[in-house]
Design a protein around this motif. Sequence first.
Motif, PDB file in Angstrom:
ATOM      1  N   ARG A 201      -8.698  18.587  19.150  1.00  0.00           N
ATOM      2  CA  ARG A 201      -7.767  17.501  19.440  1.00  0.00           C
ATOM      3  C   ARG A 201      -6.759  17.925  20.506  1.00  0.00           C
ATOM      4  O   ARG A 201      -6.343  17.126  21.348  1.00  0.00           O
ATOM      5  N   GLY A 202      -6.377  19.225  20.480  1.00  0.00           N
ATOM      6  CA  GLY A 202      -5.358  19.702  21.415  1.00  0.00           C
ATOM      7  C   GLY A 202      -5.731  19.476  22.869  1.00  0.00           C
ATOM      8  O   GLY A 202      -4.890  19.079  23.685  1.00  0.00           O
ATOM      9  N   ILE A 205      -5.000  16.085  24.467  1.00  0.00           N
ATOM     10  CA  ILE A 205      -3.628  15.729  24.827  1.00  0.00           C
ATOM     11  C   ILE A 205      -3.017  16.775  25.773  1.00  0.00           C
ATOM     12  O   ILE A 205      -1.806  16.847  25.936  1.00  0.00           O
ATOM     13  N   PHE A 207      -3.114  20.134  25.621  1.00  0.00           N
ATOM     14  CA  PHE A 207      -2.657  21.416  25.079  1.00  0.00           C
ATOM     15  C   PHE A 207      -3.767  22.038  24.234  1.00  0.00           C
ATOM     16  O   PHE A 207      -3.734  21.992  23.005  1.00  0.00           O
ATOM     17  N   HIS A 258      -1.444  27.874  21.453  1.00  0.00           N
ATOM     18  CA  HIS A 258      -1.644  27.414  22.833  1.00  0.00           C
ATOM     19  C   HIS A 258      -1.097  28.487  23.764  1.00  0.00           C
ATOM     20  O   HIS A 258       0.092  28.826  23.720  1.00  0.00           O
ATOM     21  N   LEU A 288       0.355   9.975  18.525  1.00  0.00           N
ATOM     22  CA  LEU A 288      -0.017  11.091  19.392  1.00  0.00           C
ATOM     23  C   LEU A 288       0.889  11.196  20.618  1.00  0.00           C
ATOM     24  O   LEU A 288       1.149  12.295  21.099  1.00  0.00           O
ATOM     25  N   ASP A 289       1.392  10.054  21.136  1.00  0.00           N
ATOM     26  CA  ASP A 289       2.271  10.122  22.311  1.00  0.00           C
ATOM     27  C   ASP A 289       3.559  10.875  21.987  1.00  0.00           C
ATOM     28  O   ASP A 289       4.015  11.717  22.756  1.00  0.00           O
ATOM     29  N   LYS A 292       2.684  14.522  21.583  1.00  0.00           N
ATOM     30  CA  LYS A 292       2.449  15.146  22.892  1.00  0.00           C
ATOM     31  C   LYS A 292       3.778  15.489  23.578  1.00  0.00           C
ATOM     32  O   LYS A 292       3.943  16.583  24.135  1.00  0.00           O
ATOM     33  N   ILE A 295       5.313  18.488  21.828  1.00  0.00           N
ATOM     34  CA  ILE A 295       4.629  19.744  22.153  1.00  0.00           C
ATOM     35  C   ILE A 295       5.059  20.238  23.527  1.00  0.00           C
ATOM     36  O   ILE A 295       5.277  21.444  23.737  1.00  0.00           O
ATOM     37  N   ALA A 296       5.217  19.314  24.474  1.00  0.00           N
ATOM     38  CA  ALA A 296       5.688  19.701  25.812  1.00  0.00           C
ATOM     39  C   ALA A 296       7.082  20.325  25.727  1.00  0.00           C
ATOM     40  O   ALA A 296       7.369  21.350  26.375  1.00  0.00           O
TER      41      ALA A 296
END
Length: 308
Positions: A201-202, A205, A207, A258, A288-289, A292, A295-296
Amino acid sequence: MIPVFEEWQGIPAPWKGGAVALGNFDGVHRGHQALIALTVEQAQALDAPVLALTFEPHPRRFFVPDTGPFRLTLPPAKVRLLEEQGVQAVLAQRFDQAFAGLSADAFVDEVLLKGLVARHVVCGYDFTFGARRGGNVEKLRKLGRERGFGVTILDPVMREGEIYSSTSIREALRAGWPSEAAELLGRPWEIEGVVEQGDKRGRTIGFPTANVALGEHLRPRFGVYAVRALVDGTWRDGVANVGRRPTVGKLQENFEVHLFDFSGDLYGKTLRVALIDFIRPEMKFAGLDQLKAQIAADAQAARSILAG
Protein backbone atom coordinates in the motif's frame (compact mmCIF):
# COMPACT_ATOMS: atom_id res chain seq x y z
CA MET A 1 30.76 -15.24 13.49
CA ILE A 2 31.97 -16.84 16.71
CA PRO A 3 30.99 -20.45 17.47
CA VAL A 4 27.66 -20.99 19.24
CA PHE A 5 26.87 -24.25 21.07
CA GLU A 6 23.41 -25.34 22.25
CA GLU A 7 24.30 -28.03 24.81
CA TRP A 8 26.93 -28.21 27.52
CA GLN A 9 27.69 -31.80 26.56
CA GLY A 10 30.27 -32.12 23.80
CA ILE A 11 31.86 -28.66 23.92
CA PRO A 12 35.02 -28.92 21.77
CA ALA A 13 38.33 -29.03 23.66
CA PRO A 14 39.62 -25.61 22.48
CA TRP A 15 36.70 -23.92 24.27
CA LYS A 16 37.16 -25.69 27.59
CA GLY A 17 39.13 -24.29 30.51
CA GLY A 18 38.09 -20.69 29.94
CA ALA A 19 36.68 -17.74 31.81
CA VAL A 20 32.90 -17.81 31.57
CA ALA A 21 30.42 -14.91 31.79
CA LEU A 22 27.05 -16.09 33.14
CA GLY A 23 23.71 -14.44 32.38
CA ASN A 24 20.80 -13.95 29.98
CA PHE A 25 22.47 -10.86 28.48
CA ASP A 26 19.22 -9.62 26.91
CA GLY A 27 20.21 -6.33 25.31
CA VAL A 28 23.94 -6.63 26.12
CA HIS A 29 23.57 -3.27 27.92
CA ARG A 30 26.23 -1.27 29.78
CA GLY A 31 25.94 -3.47 32.87
CA HIS A 32 26.46 -6.60 30.76
CA GLN A 33 29.38 -4.90 29.01
CA ALA A 34 31.08 -4.26 32.36
CA LEU A 35 30.58 -7.92 33.29
CA ILE A 36 32.07 -9.15 30.03
CA ALA A 37 35.04 -6.76 30.41
CA LEU A 38 35.80 -8.42 33.78
CA THR A 39 35.55 -11.84 32.13
CA VAL A 40 37.99 -10.78 29.39
CA GLU A 41 40.44 -9.59 32.10
CA GLN A 42 40.24 -12.94 33.89
CA ALA A 43 40.69 -14.84 30.64
CA GLN A 44 43.78 -12.81 29.74
CA ALA A 45 45.28 -13.45 33.19
CA LEU A 46 44.71 -17.19 32.70
CA ASP A 47 45.67 -17.17 29.00
CA ALA A 48 42.31 -18.85 28.46
CA PRO A 49 39.32 -18.41 26.10
CA VAL A 50 36.42 -16.04 26.84
CA LEU A 51 32.98 -17.68 26.84
CA ALA A 52 29.46 -16.51 27.58
CA LEU A 53 26.92 -18.97 28.97
CA THR A 54 23.38 -17.82 28.21
CA PHE A 55 20.02 -19.54 27.77
CA GLU A 56 17.62 -20.11 24.86
CA PRO A 57 14.73 -19.69 24.99
CA HIS A 58 14.91 -17.00 27.65
CA PRO A 59 13.91 -18.71 30.94
CA ARG A 60 10.97 -16.31 31.27
CA ARG A 61 9.57 -17.65 27.98
CA PHE A 62 10.01 -21.21 29.29
CA PHE A 63 8.33 -20.64 32.66
CA VAL A 64 5.60 -18.23 31.44
CA PRO A 65 4.99 -19.37 27.83
CA ASP A 66 2.04 -17.03 27.25
CA THR A 67 3.98 -13.88 28.18
CA GLY A 68 4.00 -11.31 25.37
CA PRO A 69 7.09 -10.50 23.27
CA PHE A 70 9.74 -8.93 25.52
CA ARG A 71 13.17 -9.63 24.03
CA LEU A 72 15.58 -6.72 23.49
CA THR A 73 17.89 -8.87 21.38
CA LEU A 74 17.12 -12.05 19.46
CA PRO A 75 19.88 -14.70 19.31
CA PRO A 76 21.81 -13.51 16.18
CA ALA A 77 22.01 -9.93 17.47
CA LYS A 78 22.95 -11.07 20.98
CA VAL A 79 25.80 -13.21 19.67
CA ARG A 80 27.07 -10.37 17.48
CA LEU A 81 26.99 -7.93 20.41
CA LEU A 82 28.75 -10.40 22.73
CA GLU A 83 31.44 -10.89 20.09
CA GLU A 84 31.92 -7.11 19.85
CA GLN A 85 32.60 -7.07 23.60
CA GLY A 86 35.34 -9.69 23.32
CA VAL A 87 33.47 -12.98 23.82
CA GLN A 88 35.06 -15.74 21.71
CA ALA A 89 32.40 -18.47 21.96
CA VAL A 90 28.83 -18.73 23.27
CA LEU A 91 27.04 -21.61 24.94
CA ALA A 92 23.39 -20.70 24.27
CA GLN A 93 22.21 -23.55 26.47
CA ARG A 94 18.87 -25.01 25.43
CA PHE A 95 16.54 -24.20 28.33
CA ASP A 96 14.16 -27.14 28.51
CA GLN A 97 12.53 -29.28 31.19
CA ALA A 98 15.66 -31.36 31.77
CA PHE A 99 17.92 -28.32 32.11
CA ALA A 100 15.43 -26.46 34.32
CA GLY A 101 15.40 -29.47 36.63
CA LEU A 102 19.16 -29.45 37.34
CA SER A 103 19.94 -28.66 40.96
CA ALA A 104 22.32 -25.79 41.76
CA ASP A 105 25.10 -28.27 42.57
CA ALA A 106 24.47 -30.19 39.34
CA PHE A 107 24.59 -26.95 37.33
CA VAL A 108 28.06 -26.25 38.73
CA ASP A 109 29.37 -29.83 38.59
CA GLU A 110 27.88 -30.90 35.26
CA VAL A 111 27.65 -27.70 33.20
CA LEU A 112 30.41 -25.43 34.49
CA LEU A 113 33.00 -28.05 35.48
CA LYS A 114 32.33 -31.18 33.41
CA GLY A 115 30.97 -29.42 30.32
CA LEU A 116 33.01 -26.21 30.18
CA VAL A 117 35.89 -27.06 32.58
CA ALA A 118 35.52 -23.43 33.68
CA ARG A 119 38.54 -21.99 35.47
CA HIS A 120 36.83 -18.72 36.38
CA VAL A 121 33.23 -17.54 36.25
CA VAL A 122 31.86 -14.00 36.36
CA CYS A 123 28.24 -13.06 37.09
CA GLY A 124 26.10 -10.22 38.39
CA TYR A 125 25.19 -9.69 42.05
CA ASP A 126 21.66 -11.05 41.45
CA PHE A 127 22.51 -14.17 39.42
CA THR A 128 20.55 -17.28 40.42
CA PHE A 129 20.91 -20.81 39.08
CA GLY A 130 19.62 -24.34 39.47
CA ALA A 131 16.10 -25.73 39.92
CA ARG A 132 13.75 -23.31 41.69
CA ARG A 133 16.63 -20.78 41.79
CA GLY A 134 18.31 -22.91 44.42
CA GLY A 135 21.70 -21.24 43.90
CA ASN A 136 22.79 -17.63 44.40
CA VAL A 137 26.12 -15.81 44.34
CA GLU A 138 27.02 -16.85 47.90
CA LYS A 139 26.52 -20.50 46.97
CA LEU A 140 28.55 -20.00 43.77
CA ARG A 141 31.44 -18.51 45.77
CA LYS A 142 31.29 -21.43 48.24
CA LEU A 143 31.29 -24.03 45.45
CA GLY A 144 34.14 -22.19 43.74
CA ARG A 145 36.26 -22.49 46.86
CA GLU A 146 35.36 -26.16 47.27
CA ARG A 147 35.75 -27.15 43.61
CA GLY A 148 38.75 -24.98 42.79
CA PHE A 149 37.48 -22.42 40.27
CA GLY A 150 37.58 -18.64 40.55
CA VAL A 151 34.42 -16.56 41.03
CA THR A 152 34.00 -12.82 40.43
CA ILE A 153 30.71 -11.14 41.34
CA LEU A 154 29.97 -7.80 39.69
CA ASP A 155 28.27 -5.24 41.94
CA PRO A 156 25.36 -3.24 40.47
CA VAL A 157 26.51 -0.95 37.67
CA MET A 158 24.79 2.39 38.24
CA ARG A 159 23.96 5.60 36.42
CA GLU A 160 22.76 8.47 38.59
CA GLY A 161 21.53 6.04 41.22
CA GLU A 162 19.76 3.75 38.74
CA ILE A 163 20.98 0.23 38.00
CA TYR A 164 21.55 -0.60 34.34
CA SER A 165 18.99 -3.32 33.68
CA SER A 166 17.07 -4.92 30.84
CA THR A 167 13.86 -4.09 32.73
CA SER A 168 14.54 -0.33 32.74
CA ILE A 169 15.37 -0.45 29.01
CA ARG A 170 12.08 -2.22 28.29
CA GLU A 171 10.23 0.41 30.31
CA ALA A 172 11.91 3.23 28.36
CA LEU A 173 10.99 1.67 25.01
CA ARG A 174 7.38 1.02 26.03
CA ALA A 175 7.16 4.67 27.07
CA GLY A 176 8.46 5.84 23.66
CA TRP A 177 11.87 7.01 24.91
CA PRO A 178 14.38 5.39 22.52
CA SER A 179 17.10 7.92 23.41
CA GLU A 180 16.82 6.90 27.09
CA ALA A 181 17.07 3.23 26.06
CA ALA A 182 20.14 4.10 23.97
CA GLU A 183 21.79 5.69 27.04
CA LEU A 184 21.31 2.47 29.01
CA LEU A 185 22.38 0.22 26.12
CA GLY A 186 25.37 2.28 25.02
CA ARG A 187 23.94 2.38 21.46
CA PRO A 188 20.54 2.80 19.78
CA TRP A 189 18.11 -0.08 20.23
CA GLU A 190 17.57 -2.11 17.07
CA ILE A 191 14.88 -4.35 15.67
CA GLU A 192 16.48 -6.93 13.40
CA GLY A 193 14.25 -8.97 11.13
CA VAL A 194 13.59 -10.34 7.68
CA VAL A 195 11.80 -8.07 5.19
CA GLU A 196 8.50 -9.77 4.39
CA GLN A 197 5.92 -9.27 1.66
CA GLY A 198 3.45 -6.58 2.73
CA ASP A 199 0.31 -5.31 1.02
CA LYS A 200 2.40 -2.78 -1.01
CA ARG A 201 0.00 0.00 0.00
CA GLY A 202 2.89 2.35 0.81
CA ARG A 203 4.15 2.53 -2.77
CA THR A 204 0.68 3.53 -4.01
CA ILE A 205 0.85 6.70 -1.90
CA GLY A 206 4.49 7.48 -2.70
CA PHE A 207 6.09 6.00 0.43
CA PRO A 208 7.25 2.42 -0.25
CA THR A 209 8.00 0.58 2.97
CA ALA A 210 9.93 -2.49 4.03
CA ASN A 211 7.77 -4.70 6.24
CA VAL A 212 10.25 -5.99 8.88
CA ALA A 213 9.31 -9.06 10.94
CA LEU A 214 9.01 -8.19 14.65
CA GLY A 215 9.29 -11.76 15.89
CA GLU A 216 9.95 -12.02 19.62
CA HIS A 217 11.15 -8.42 19.91
CA LEU A 218 9.62 -6.27 22.61
CA ARG A 219 6.94 -3.99 21.16
CA PRO A 220 7.99 -0.40 21.77
CA ARG A 221 5.35 2.32 22.10
CA PHE A 222 3.22 2.23 18.96
CA GLY A 223 3.81 5.19 16.70
CA VAL A 224 6.24 6.81 14.29
CA TYR A 225 10.02 6.93 14.75
CA ALA A 226 13.05 8.48 13.10
CA VAL A 227 15.27 5.50 12.28
CA ARG A 228 18.48 4.40 10.65
CA ALA A 229 18.65 1.05 8.84
CA LEU A 230 21.68 -0.98 7.81
CA VAL A 231 21.37 -1.87 4.12
CA ASP A 232 24.25 -3.72 2.43
CA GLY A 233 26.78 -2.31 4.90
CA THR A 234 25.50 1.30 4.79
CA TRP A 235 23.36 3.03 7.43
CA ARG A 236 20.49 4.86 5.75
CA ASP A 237 18.10 7.41 7.26
CA GLY A 238 14.39 6.74 7.31
CA VAL A 239 11.07 6.92 9.09
CA ALA A 240 9.19 3.94 10.51
CA ASN A 241 5.82 3.05 11.96
CA VAL A 242 5.31 0.33 14.53
CA GLY A 243 1.73 -0.53 15.35
CA ARG A 244 -1.53 -1.85 13.98
CA ARG A 245 -2.28 0.61 11.14
CA PRO A 246 -5.83 1.53 12.25
CA THR A 247 -6.48 3.70 9.17
CA VAL A 248 -6.27 0.76 6.77
CA GLY A 249 -8.16 -1.58 9.08
CA LYS A 250 -5.35 -4.11 9.48
CA LEU A 251 -4.91 -4.79 13.19
CA GLN A 252 -1.98 -7.19 13.21
CA GLU A 253 1.27 -5.66 14.55
CA ASN A 254 3.56 -4.32 11.83
CA PHE A 255 6.93 -2.61 11.62
CA GLU A 256 7.11 -0.64 8.36
CA VAL A 257 10.26 1.22 7.40
CA HIS A 258 10.51 3.87 4.67
CA LEU A 259 14.11 4.65 3.67
CA PHE A 260 14.82 8.09 2.26
CA ASP A 261 16.19 8.36 -1.29
CA PHE A 262 16.40 4.59 -1.68
CA SER A 263 15.14 2.32 -4.41
CA GLY A 264 16.02 -1.33 -4.24
CA ASP A 265 14.55 -4.75 -3.54
CA LEU A 266 14.85 -5.67 0.13
CA TYR A 267 12.51 -8.71 0.18
CA GLY A 268 14.05 -11.62 2.04
CA LYS A 269 16.95 -9.58 3.38
CA THR A 270 17.61 -9.20 7.10
CA LEU A 271 17.40 -5.55 8.08
CA ARG A 272 18.81 -3.95 11.23
CA VAL A 273 16.71 -0.89 12.12
CA ALA A 274 17.85 1.44 14.91
CA LEU A 275 15.15 3.52 16.62
CA ILE A 276 16.58 7.03 17.08
CA ASP A 277 13.67 9.19 18.25
CA PHE A 278 9.91 9.03 18.76
CA ILE A 279 7.92 11.42 16.54
CA ARG A 280 4.25 10.80 17.37
CA PRO A 281 1.85 8.12 18.64
CA GLU A 282 -0.20 5.98 16.27
CA MET A 283 -3.32 7.73 14.99
CA LYS A 284 -6.36 6.87 12.91
CA PHE A 285 -6.95 9.15 9.89
CA ALA A 286 -10.14 9.94 7.98
CA GLY A 287 -8.72 8.57 4.74
CA LEU A 288 -5.63 7.91 2.64
CA ASP A 289 -5.17 11.58 1.63
CA GLN A 290 -4.92 12.64 5.27
CA LEU A 291 -2.63 9.69 5.97
CA LYS A 292 -0.40 10.61 3.02
CA ALA A 293 -0.09 14.23 4.21
CA GLN A 294 0.81 13.07 7.72
CA ILE A 295 3.44 10.62 6.43
CA ALA A 296 5.03 13.47 4.45
CA ALA A 297 5.14 15.57 7.63
CA ASP A 298 6.57 12.62 9.61
CA ALA A 299 9.26 12.10 6.98
CA GLN A 300 10.24 15.75 7.18
CA ALA A 301 10.36 15.57 10.98
CA ALA A 302 12.56 12.46 10.80
CA ARG A 303 14.94 14.11 8.32
CA SER A 304 15.31 17.08 10.69
CA ILE A 305 15.95 14.84 13.72
CA LEU A 306 18.51 12.70 11.89
CA ALA A 307 20.29 15.72 10.40
CA GLY A 308 20.76 17.06 13.95
